[in-house]
Every structure is written in structure tokens, then in C-alpha cells.
Design a protein around this motif. Structure first.
Motif, PDB file in Angstrom:
ATOM      1  N   SER B  50      86.797  16.838  63.836  1.00  9.65           N
ATOM      2  CA  SER B  50      86.750  15.576  63.056  1.00  9.65           C
ATOM      3  C   SER B  50      86.111  15.758  61.681  1.00  9.65           C
ATOM      4  N   THR B  51      85.425  16.835  61.528  1.00 17.15           N
ATOM      5  CA  THR B  51      84.745  17.082  60.236  1.00 17.15           C
ATOM      6  C   THR B  51      85.767  17.264  59.126  1.00 17.15           C
ATOM      7  N   SER B  52      85.562  16.530  58.049  1.00 16.24           N
ATOM      8  CA  SER B  52      86.484  16.644  56.915  1.00 16.24           C
ATOM      9  C   SER B  52      85.853  17.440  55.781  1.00 16.24           C
ATOM     10  N   HIS B  53      84.633  17.192  55.535  1.00 14.10           N
ATOM     11  CA  HIS B  53      83.910  17.975  54.545  1.00 14.10           C
ATOM     12  C   HIS B  53      82.723  18.620  55.208  1.00 14.10           C
ATOM     13  N   ILE B  54      82.285  19.617  54.607  1.00 15.62           N
ATOM     14  CA  ILE B  54      80.997  20.172  55.059  1.00 15.62           C
ATOM     15  C   ILE B  54      79.944  19.708  54.072  1.00 15.62           C
ATOM     16  N   ASN B  55      79.160  18.749  54.528  1.00 15.06           N
ATOM     17  CA  ASN B  55      78.089  18.240  53.647  1.00 15.06           C
ATOM     18  C   ASN B  55      76.835  19.035  53.890  1.00 15.06           C
ATOM     19  N   ILE B  56      76.452  19.714  52.862  1.00 12.06           N
ATOM     20  CA  ILE B  56      75.175  20.476  52.951  1.00 12.06           C
ATOM     21  C   ILE B  56      74.114  19.679  52.188  1.00 12.06           C
ATOM     22  N   CYS B  57      73.142  19.252  52.977  1.00  7.43           N
ATOM     23  CA  CYS B  57      72.083  18.410  52.362  1.00  7.43           C
ATOM     24  C   CYS B  57      70.795  19.161  52.294  1.00  7.43           C
ATOM     25  N   LEU B  58      70.043  18.747  51.360  1.00  9.46           N
ATOM     26  CA  LEU B  58      68.688  19.324  51.213  1.00  9.46           C
ATOM     27  C   LEU B  58      67.724  18.172  51.327  1.00  9.46           C
ATOM     28  N   TYR B  59      66.811  18.216  52.286  1.00  9.85           N
ATOM     29  CA  TYR B  59      65.768  17.168  52.466  1.00  9.85           C
ATOM     30  C   TYR B  59      64.421  17.808  52.214  1.00  9.85           C
ATOM     31  N   GLY B  60      63.841  17.295  51.182  1.00  9.75           N
ATOM     32  CA  GLY B  60      62.515  17.811  50.839  1.00  9.75           C
ATOM     33  C   GLY B  60      62.567  18.468  49.480  1.00  9.75           C
ATOM     34  N   LYS B  61      61.551  19.225  49.255  1.00 10.95           N
ATOM     35  CA  LYS B  61      61.399  19.866  47.928  1.00 10.95           C
ATOM     36  C   LYS B  61      62.564  20.801  47.676  1.00 10.95           C
ATOM     37  N   ASP B  62      63.099  20.679  46.536  1.00 14.85           N
ATOM     38  CA  ASP B  62      64.270  21.476  46.182  1.00 14.85           C
ATOM     39  C   ASP B  62      63.829  22.769  45.527  1.00 14.85           C
ATOM     40  N   ASN B  63      63.945  23.836  46.303  1.00 10.67           N
ATOM     41  CA  ASN B  63      63.614  25.144  45.699  1.00 10.67           C
ATOM     42  C   ASN B  63      64.852  25.883  45.271  1.00 10.67           C
ATOM     43  N   ILE B  92      70.637  11.444  56.324  1.00 11.42           N
ATOM     44  CA  ILE B  92      70.887  12.754  56.993  1.00 11.42           C
ATOM     45  C   ILE B  92      72.106  12.678  57.915  1.00 11.42           C
ATOM     46  N   GLU B  93      72.323  11.508  58.478  1.00 10.99           N
ATOM     47  CA  GLU B  93      73.418  11.373  59.449  1.00 10.99           C
ATOM     48  C   GLU B  93      74.758  11.791  58.888  1.00 10.99           C
ATOM     49  N   SER B  94      74.892  11.669  57.599  1.00  9.01           N
ATOM     50  CA  SER B  94      76.188  12.046  57.006  1.00  9.01           C
ATOM     51  C   SER B  94      76.281  13.539  56.717  1.00  9.01           C
ATOM     52  N   CYS B  95      75.236  14.232  56.950  1.00  8.44           N
ATOM     53  CA  CYS B  95      75.250  15.685  56.650  1.00  8.44           C
ATOM     54  C   CYS B  95      75.788  16.490  57.811  1.00  8.44           C
ATOM     55  N   ASN B  96      76.300  17.585  57.453  1.00  8.00           N
ATOM     56  CA  ASN B  96      76.693  18.559  58.483  1.00  8.00           C
ATOM     57  C   ASN B  96      75.623  19.629  58.589  1.00  8.00           C
ATOM     58  N   VAL B  97      75.115  19.997  57.436  1.00 12.27           N
ATOM     59  CA  VAL B  97      73.996  20.953  57.409  1.00 12.27           C
ATOM     60  C   VAL B  97      72.871  20.322  56.641  1.00 12.27           C
ATOM     61  N   VAL B  98      71.718  20.399  57.191  1.00 12.17           N
ATOM     62  CA  VAL B  98      70.561  19.895  56.430  1.00 12.17           C
ATOM     63  C   VAL B  98      69.497  20.957  56.374  1.00 12.17           C
ATOM     64  N   PHE B  99      69.105  21.211  55.141  1.00  9.23           N
ATOM     65  CA  PHE B  99      68.007  22.161  54.928  1.00  9.23           C
ATOM     66  C   PHE B  99      66.719  21.361  54.751  1.00  9.23           C
ATOM     67  N   LEU B 100      65.803  21.563  55.657  1.00 13.66           N
ATOM     68  CA  LEU B 100      64.567  20.799  55.656  1.00 13.66           C
ATOM     69  C   LEU B 100      63.482  21.616  54.987  1.00 13.66           C
ATOM     70  N   ASN B 101      62.892  20.898  54.011  1.00 11.81           N
ATOM     71  CA  ASN B 101      61.697  21.491  53.372  1.00 11.81           C
ATOM     72  C   ASN B 101      60.573  20.452  53.473  1.00 11.81           C
ATOM     73  N   ILE B 102      60.089  20.362  54.734  1.00  8.56           N
ATOM     74  CA  ILE B 102      59.149  19.272  55.028  1.00  8.56           C
ATOM     75  C   ILE B 102      57.731  19.703  54.676  1.00  8.56           C
ATOM     76  N   THR B 103      57.054  18.668  54.056  1.00  7.95           N
ATOM     77  CA  THR B 103      55.606  18.858  53.813  1.00  7.95           C
ATOM     78  C   THR B 103      54.855  17.708  54.420  1.00  7.95           C
ATOM     79  N   PRO B 104      53.705  17.809  54.954  1.00  9.64           N
ATOM     80  CA  PRO B 104      53.158  19.135  55.315  1.00  9.64           C
ATOM     81  C   PRO B 104      54.002  19.770  56.406  1.00  9.64           C
ATOM     82  N   PRO B 105      54.120  21.038  56.362  1.00  7.95           N
ATOM     83  CA  PRO B 105      55.001  21.756  57.309  1.00  7.95           C
ATOM     84  C   PRO B 105      54.356  21.971  58.664  1.00  7.95           C
TER      85      PRO B 105
END
Lengths: 703, 175
Positions: B50-63, B92-105
Motif C-alpha cells: 500500500s505504500t506509495s511514497h517512502i517518507n523519510i522523516c527526521l524528528y529532533g535535531k537535524d544533524n 510521524i504517522e505519515s512517515c515510513n522511516v523516522v530518524f529520531l534524534n531525541i533529547t534528552p536521549p
């Protein structure tokens, strides 16, 4: 060189060995082929198997290294490559990235490092090369398999795996396999050969049997041998064929043998015909000449005398002419039989001519014996021949010549015997004569005489002399005897005794005789014209002449020609003429008598007289032979004979005339006994016709 | 000595920017590599149909900076990548991949975020230390100067996502 000697050796083998050799060779080749194919197949299949395995391995590894390549995780890749360590054959595996650089490599322990150097060039032709070689490539080079396996991720080539494997063990495997299969093949070959040898016997046996039988057929020349083989195979067919052929040959052989024997018989028959006389079944002239030559040879070699007797039947021709050839043949056969009986086993007799025979007697020690043989021949042939109830008489004149006394060649021997035989004929026939050298001269004399006699008539050398015949009582002329004289220009008067026999032998007597008849009739005419009356003219006719076909015609023609009455003519015949096959003679004599011609018997008392004929012959007068007359008056025997003859003749109403009356005493005696007529020197010598014509008498002294 | 001093100075002058570039490059390339990792991971993941796009999301600090954006438009199995920076969890629900850069880690924070996207077919990634322990599916780590990753397979299993075993092999640690 080698091939030709091999070929020769092979050719010399027996069929069985050839068969086995071929089979074994073929089997060997078949097995060899199978082994080679098996080994090659095994190699290929093993190699392909290995190749496929390696390809699979490469593919699997390649697929598994996609992530490592993508993530540039060399360690990961290395780990994956390590899986090749279980694959004993792989000695290097290199992963290249998409730019053709080595990403990670694996080398099996102990593999040669040299592989790396070539890696790059083998695997890639630069970046472009990578792209174009979208297909995986496997190559086999010597002992190595090289596989290039593309590493594909997301339908893109992100790298390649280059694998090198060593398949040298494969070769070792294959060699062991080869050895194994070869040994199996050899064992198989050995077994097959053994079985073959056993089985071949059963196939070959009939052929060997056939060969053996044919061998014995040829050896023994026995075509009755037959081959027993009822199988339906080709050898069976061959055997049947041979049997048929042998039967054919056998049949042919016997046919041939038969034909040959027939031919031999025919040849024999021909030989017989060639060499044997059919009528008498004696050897014929061909055989005779051969035999004579051999006998002469033997005589010379063994120094023994050899005698040739030449026999010529007397009066045979008469039998043939009067009684026919069939009778003649029968007589010949009987004569041959009689002659054969007289001879001994080793004496050789053959018929060499119409009425001629020859006898060869070898190893003669005593000539007296030969004379005895000759006498026996004459005796046996002088007995009458009874053919179909009729009696026939012949005689034989024999000439004898001796080898080596007279000559040593067969030719001369023959000539001499012939001359001797001729002499025998001249001497009155029915006798034998030994050849002597004088005969040569006599023969040549006679030969000459013969030649001259032929022309005597033409050359007017013949003359007729006449001697008067007178009545004893009155001395009146009653007739003349015409006598032939031959006046040879050089030799003078040739004695009658010389040329008459020659004439009779040669048949010249016929023209002479005809001349005699014609001339006598002419003279008779002249005498009549001259005034002669009541006189007969007597002429001597030979047996040969009277048997002549035209004899009667000649006489009648001559009489007619001269316009004479037949009764002026008197025919003088000797006793012997009347003796032999009288039928013809009797017939002619009767014909003569019918014509009115007188018949006189000349030289009466000199032949082997059988007086039967006197009864049947219409004889006018008997002439007492001069031999008896000349004995008068001294010989009382002659007187007795003369008296007897006259008495007998008178008893038969036949007149008698005495020949050779030379003295008055003889005249008186004859008159005493009643001899009607006289002829002789006492009254007149025979004189030539011309003289007679001029000075003929009609009365003579009888006191 | 004087002549040589000249050339040495020149060399140094040239070298410095190069060296700094190298240093910088090193620092910069880490996130380039990590971006690459994200991309690659996404490639090695089997996404639901069902996936049409691959949404790569970044949550948190963008390095990542532009490195992440470089992923935009790239295709993964016919699906194009869209990169997003997310501030709100809900997104986030719309993402397929989420890169988490959570602080505090820390674990608690991670749990809070991960609960939100539980049972959703979202691939979680992070380069925080012990990320996978905290329940992140893929944790990027640096070892011996190289970027590696750990995988929390348990978490992945809870979703419909499938990760190629090849990846798992490459992982430094799988839990």
C-alpha cells in the motif's frame, strides 16, 4: 610396411580366428568408444556439475553481498566470502564494486597469489566493460573455472563477484574414473571374448564342416558326398547349394563317363573300320602296312627270317560277275576263314584288296615249312565253295618273298611278293612261287611286253596264221585254225607263251580277242569270196573273253559285218574255262550254239576234268591235246588215253580232232581208232593269211 | 634554509585548508554516510504494498542538513522518497522511516515517542547511544571510525516490515 605385414598375417588366419579377431577388435573398439564417451561424459557432467554448483554458490554469495556492498561493509562482505572456505575448489573470490575496484577478496588457504594480478583485467574492461557485461560469464580455462557473477540490487548492477575455482582434482577424478572404466571394459572384453570363442564355434562349425567335406570331395574325387545342414541360415543355403552342385557334377560325370565310353566305342569302331575289313573281318590294308613295317623291324632286330605271302584268288572275278557281289562276299568270307584255319596263332593274315590277301609269318627257321603253308592254302581253297546250294570253284596264286634274304624294306618285300605271285599266275595259277632275282628281269620283260602289246594292234604288229584241219579218211580240208602271231619290229615273233599270259593278266586279251574275231571273220569272208566251201574257221577264245559282256555281240557284229553265216565259225574253248562257274559260260555257249556257231574243246585231257559238262555242253568236237599225240606210237599209255578219248567222244556223238600230228604213224594210229580229223605239221605249218590266200589246198595226204 | 622555509610555508598554507577540509569532511561525511545508511536501510526493507511514497522523516535535531534532502526523489523499488522534518509527534504517522534524534536521549523519552508509533509500519532509526535498547529498530553506531548499526529485531517483528537478512548479518548487534 607394417600395415602390409599385418594384413598378410590377418589374411592367413582361419575363418574362426578371423571371426574372433574381428569380433574382439570390434568389441574392443566399441568398449573403447564407450569408455571414452563415458569418461568424456563423466568429465563434462562433473565439470558442469561443479560449474553449476559454483555458479549457484556465486549467485548466492553475490546476492548476499548486496547489502554489504551497499553499506560498504567490507567486514560483512568478508564474512560472507568466508563461506567459500567450505568449497574446496574455490581458491579466490573477489567482490568488485560498481567502479571495478576490489571491494573485498577471499583466498582459500594455499591458493596462489598470482590470481589477483589478473583479476581486474579478467573481470572487467573498465567501467564500460562492467555495464556491457550484463550477463554472467563462466569460463573454463585449463584447470580453472572463472565465474563472474553480477551483484544486483534494485535491478541495477552494483558490483560483481569474481570467482576462481580449481578443478584440477576433477582431472584426477576423471583419470581414476578412466582407469576404473577401462579395467571394467577390459574385463568385459575378456569375458565377451571367452563367450565369443565358445559361441563362434557353433557358428563356425557348420562352415568348417562344409570346408572339410569339400576338401574330402576334392581329395577323393568323390562327388557322392553330401553335406548335412538343414539350417535356414546362409550356411545352410550354401550347403544345399553345394549339394545341388555336387549332384549336378555327379550326374554330369556319369553322363560324361557314359559319353566317353560311347565315344571310345565309336572310336574303336572307326578304328576297326579303318583297320579292319568288314566283309572278312580280317585286318585291312592300313593295318597290314603297319604290321609289315613292324614285322620287318622285328626281323632285323631279332635276326630272324620273316616271310610275306601274297595271295591272289584265281577266278574270283568270275564269281562276282556271274553270281553277284553278295555271293562274292560270302565266298570271300569263307575263303578268309579257310585261310585262317590253315595258319598258326601268330601268323598274320589280312585282306589287302578285292581278292588279294597277305600273310606275314615271323620267326621262320625252316623254309620248307613255308612251302607247306602255301600248299595248304592252295589245297583248302581248291575245294568247292557251297553257297546257297551252288558250287563255286576258285584257286589261288601265291607269291612268296623273304626278309632279309630278298630285301630288308617292306616296300620291296611287297613288290617281290607281288612279282612272285604274278609268276604264279603265269605258270598257270593255283600254285605258289618263291621270289627270285630273275623275276625282276622277267617282270620288267613282261612289263615291257605289256606296254608294247597295248600298241600292237594299232601298230599292225598282229597277224593271223592259219593251220589246216583235215579229214583223216580222205585228207579233205574241213577247216582252218586261226592262230595269233605278234611280229615285233625288233624282237621278231614273240612267243605266244610269253605274251598271252600277260594279255590275260592285264585284260589286254579282250581287245586282242576282239581283233581276233574281227580279223578272222574278215579273212573268212575273203576265203569265201575266193571260193572256199564247206570249211570252218576256228578261233581260240579265252575264258576272260567269253565272260565279257559284249562277247556275243562282238561275234554277231563281226559275222554281220563280214556277211557270214554263223556256222562258218568255230569257237575253241579250253577245258578249264568250262570247269569254272559254268552257269555263265554255259549260257553263253548255248547262245553261241543257238546262233549256229560250233564249239570245240581245246587241249582235251589236260585239265582237272569233270566230265559232267560234256553232258550239258553242246560240243561239236573235242581236240585231243598234242601231248598225247606226240607220245604215239612209243607210249602205250598215251595210246590208251587217245583211244579212250575217242571212244568216249564217239559215245557222246562228238567228233574228235587230233592236234600236233607230225608223222604218218601217228596218222595211222589215229585213223585206226577212228579219230575223224587231224591237225598238225604233218599236213601243214601255220602260215600267214596272205600266203594262204595265194596257195591254199583243199586236199592233203593222209597215207 | 631560507629558500626552503619559503616552500615549507607554501606547503603548509596549502595543506591547512585541505586538512581542515579533511577534518571537516570527516565531520560532514559522518552524516552523509548516515544519510546513506538511512537510504540503504530503506532499500533493504520490504515495505507493504500500500505504500506509495517512502517518507523519510527526521524528528529532533537535524544533524543531516542537506544530506537528508539529497535523498529526496530517489527511488526505492519504484517508490520515490520524500524527506520531512517533523516537529509534532502526530506527524510521524505519515512517515515510513523516522530518524529520531531525541533529547534528552534517555529510555523514557524514547518510550514516549515509540509508543506513539507502535504497531505502525514505520521503521525507526536513531544514532543515539543504546537506541536499540530503548526500542528503536535500527541504531546507528560508530565503531573504529566506521558507521555500523544495531538492529532491534523484536521491535521490527511487531510490524509488517521485513528486513533483509543480509542487513541483519551486517548488524553489529541484533536484539
Amino acid at each position: 610396411m607394417i600395415f602390409s605385414s599385418i594384413r598378410k598375417a590377418v589374411k592367413g588366419l582361419s575363418i574362426q580366428n578371423k571371426f574372433i579377431l574381428i569380433n574382439v577388435s570390434v568389441t574392443m573398439f566399441a568398449l573403447l568408444f564407450a569408455v571414452v564417451m563415458a569418461v568424456v561424459g563423466e568429465y563434462k557432467s562433473k565439470r558442469d556439475f561443479i560449474l553449476e554448483a559454483l555458479q549457484v554458490q556465486s549467485e548466492m554469495v553475490a546476492n548476499n553481498t548486496a547489502a554489504a556492498l551497499v553499506f560498504k561493509d567490507k567486514n560483512g562482505a568478508k564474512q560472507i566470502l568466508q563461506s567459500f572456505s567450505v568449497s574446496l575448489k574455490v581458491h579466490s573470490a573477489v567482490i568488485y564494486n560498481e567502479t571495478g575496484e576490489v571491494f573485498e577478496k577471499y583466498f582459500s588457504p594455499g591458493s596462489s597469489i598470482k590470481a589477483t594480478g589478473t583479476d581486474v583485467s579478467h573481470a572487467h574492461d573498465g567501467r564500460d566493460g562492467l555495464q556491457t557485461h550484463l550477463h554472467n560469464k563462466s569460463t573454463i580455462l585449463n584447470n580453472e573455472i572463472h565465474i563472474i557473477q553480477k551483484i544486483i540490487f534494485e535491478d541495477k548492477i552494483i558490483g560483481s563477484l569474481y570467482l576462481q575455482a580449481d578443478i584440477s582434482d576433477l582431472y584426477d577424478d576423471i583419470i581414476s574414473y578412466l582407469i576404473y572404466t577401462s579395467s571394467m571394459a577390459l574385463i568385459g572384453l575378456a569375458l565377451a571374448s571367452l563367450i565369443l570363442i565358445k559361441l563362434s564355434k557353433s557358428i563356425i562349425r557348420p562352415l568348417l564342416q562344409l570346408t572339410r567335406l569339400m576338401g574330402s570331395v576334392i581329395e577323393k574325387n568323390d562327388y557322392s558326398i553330401r553335406i548335412e545342414n538343414n539350417s535356414k541360415d546362409e550356411i545352410g543355403v550354401l550347403s544345399q547349394g553345394f549339394n545341388k552342385m555336387l549332384s549336378y557334377i555327379e550326374a554330369n560325370d556319369s553322363k560324361l563317363a557314359h559319353e566317353l565310353s560311347e565315344r571310345y566305342k565309336a572310336q574303336e569302331h572307326l578304328d576297326k573300320l579303318a583297320y579292319y575289313d568288314i566283309t572278312t573281318e580280317l585286318p585291312n590294308r592300313h593295318f597290314f602296312h603297319k604290321q609289315l613295317d613292324h614285322a620287318v623291324e622285328r626281323s632285323i632286330t631279332t635276326e630272324q627270317k620273316m616271310v610275306l605271302l601274297f595271295l591272289d584268288l584265281d577266278n574270283f572275278k568270275n564269281v562276282n560277275d556271274t553270281a553277284g557281289h553278295e555271293t562274292g562276299d560270302i565266298l570271300l568270307r569263307q575263303a578268309s576263314a579257310r585261310l585262317s584255319d590253315v595258319l598258326r596263332q601268330n601268323d598274320y593274315i589280312c585282306r589287302i584288296g578285292g581278292d588279294e590277301f597277305a600273310i606275314i609269318i615271323e620267326n621262320v627257321t625252316d623254309m620248307g615249312g613255308i612251302s607247306i603253308v602255301a600248299k595248304k592254302c592252295i589245297e583248302s581253297l581248291s575245294n568247292p565253295f557251297d553257297i546257297d546250294g551252288k558250287m563255286f570253284f576258285i584257286g589261288v596264286s601265291i607269291g612268296i618273298s623273304v626278309c632279309p634274304i630278298d630285301t630288308v624294306t617292306s616296300n620291296e618285300l611287297l613288290i617281290n611278293a607281288d612279282m612272285a605271285m604274278y609268276e604264279a599266275k603265269i605258270q598257270g595259277k593255283n600254285n605258289y612261287q618263291y621270289f627270285n632275282q630273275e623275276m625282276n628281269e622277267v617282270h620288267s620283260y613282261r612289263y615291257q611286253l605289256e606296254n608294247e602289246l597295248r600298241h600292237a594292234i594299232d601298230k599292225n604288229q598282229l597277224e593271223l596264221y592259219y593251220q589246216p584241219q583235215v579229214l583223216s579218211e580222205t585228207g579233205t580240208l574241213v577247216g582252218y585254225e586261226a592262230l595269233m602271231r605278234w611280229k615285233h619290229p625288233e624282237k621278231g615273233l614273240i612267243p605266244t607263251g610269253d605274251y598271252i599270259p600277260v594279255a590275260e593278266e592285264t585284260g589286254l586279251i579282250l581287245p586282242l580277242g576282239k581283233w581276233l574275231i574281227d580279223t578272222a571273220c574278215e579273212h573268212a569272208r575273203q576265203l569265201l569270196d575266193d571260193g572256199l566251201k564247206d570249211v570252218t574257221i576256228a578261233i581260240n577264245i579265252s575264258g576272260i573273253q567269253i565272260r565279257e559282256k559284249d562277247f556275243i555281240n562282238n561275234i554277231t557284229n563281226a559275222l554281220n559285218f563280214s556277211g557270214l553265216d554263223p556256222d562258218i565259225l568255230e569257237i575253241e574253248l579250253t577245258e578249264s574255262i568250262l570247269m569254272n562257274d559254268s552257269e555263265l559260260v554255259i549260257k553263253k555257249v548255248h547262245q553261241l550254239k543257238k546262233l549256229g556257231i560250233h564249239i570245240a574243246i581245246d587241249d582235251f585231257g589236260t585239265g582237272f576234268s569233270s566230265m559232267n559238262y560234256l553232258k550239258s555242253f553242246p560240243v561239236t568236237k573235242l581236240k585231243i591235246d598234242k601231248g598225247f599225240i606226240s607220245g604215239l606210237p612209243e607210249s602205250s599209255e598215251d595210246e590208251a588215253i587217245v583211244r579212250a578219248i575217242i571212244a568216249m567222244a564217239h559215245g557222246l556223238n562228238i567228233n574228235v580232232i587230233a592236234e600236233g600230228v607230225e608223222s604218218l604213224e601217228q596218222v595211222q594210229i589215229l585213223k585206226k581208232y577212228g579219230c575223224e580229223m587231224l591237225q598238225g605239221y604233218y599236213h601243214a605249218k601255220p602260215i600267214p593269211f596272205d600266203e594262204l590266200l595265194q596257195s591254199r589246198q583243199t586236199e592233203y595226204k593222209v597215207y | 634554509m631560507r629558500r626552503y622555509t619559503h616552500s615549507i610555508l607554501v606547503v603548509f598554507i596549502i595543506l591547512i585548508p585541505i586538512m581542515s577540509k579533511i577534518a571537516y569532511a570527516r565531520n560532514i561525511s559522518e552524516y552523509k554516510i548516515k544519510a546513506g545508511f538511512i537510504y540503504n536501510f530503506a532499500r533493504f526493507t520490504q515495505w507493504p504494498e500500500s505504500t506509495s511514497h517512502i517518507n523519510i522523516c527526521l524528528y529532533g535535531k537535524d544533524n543531516f542538513g542537506s544530506y537528508l534532502d539529497d535523498l529526496n526523489g530517489k527511488m526505492i523499488n519504484g517508490k520515490s522518497i520524500k524527506t520531512k522534518r517533523i516537529r509534532v509527534l502526530k506527524s510521524i504517522e505519515s512517515c515510513n522511516v523516522v530518524f529520531l534524534n531525541i533529547t534528552p536521549p534517555d529510555k523514557y523519552n524514547f518510550k514516549r515517542v515509540l509508543n506513539k508509533i507502535k504497531n505502525k509500519n514505520i521503521l525507526t532509526m536513531s544514532d543515539t547511544k543504546n537506541a536499540t535498547d530503548y526500542g528503536v529498530m535500527v541504531g546507528l553506531v560508530i565503531e573504529n571510525g566506521r558507521v555500523g548499526f544495531n538492529v532491534n529485531y523484536t521491535e521490527i517483528n511487531k510490524t509488517e516490515l521485513k528486513i533483509s537478512s543480509q542487513l541483519l548479518k551486517l548488524a553489529k548487534k541484533v536484539i
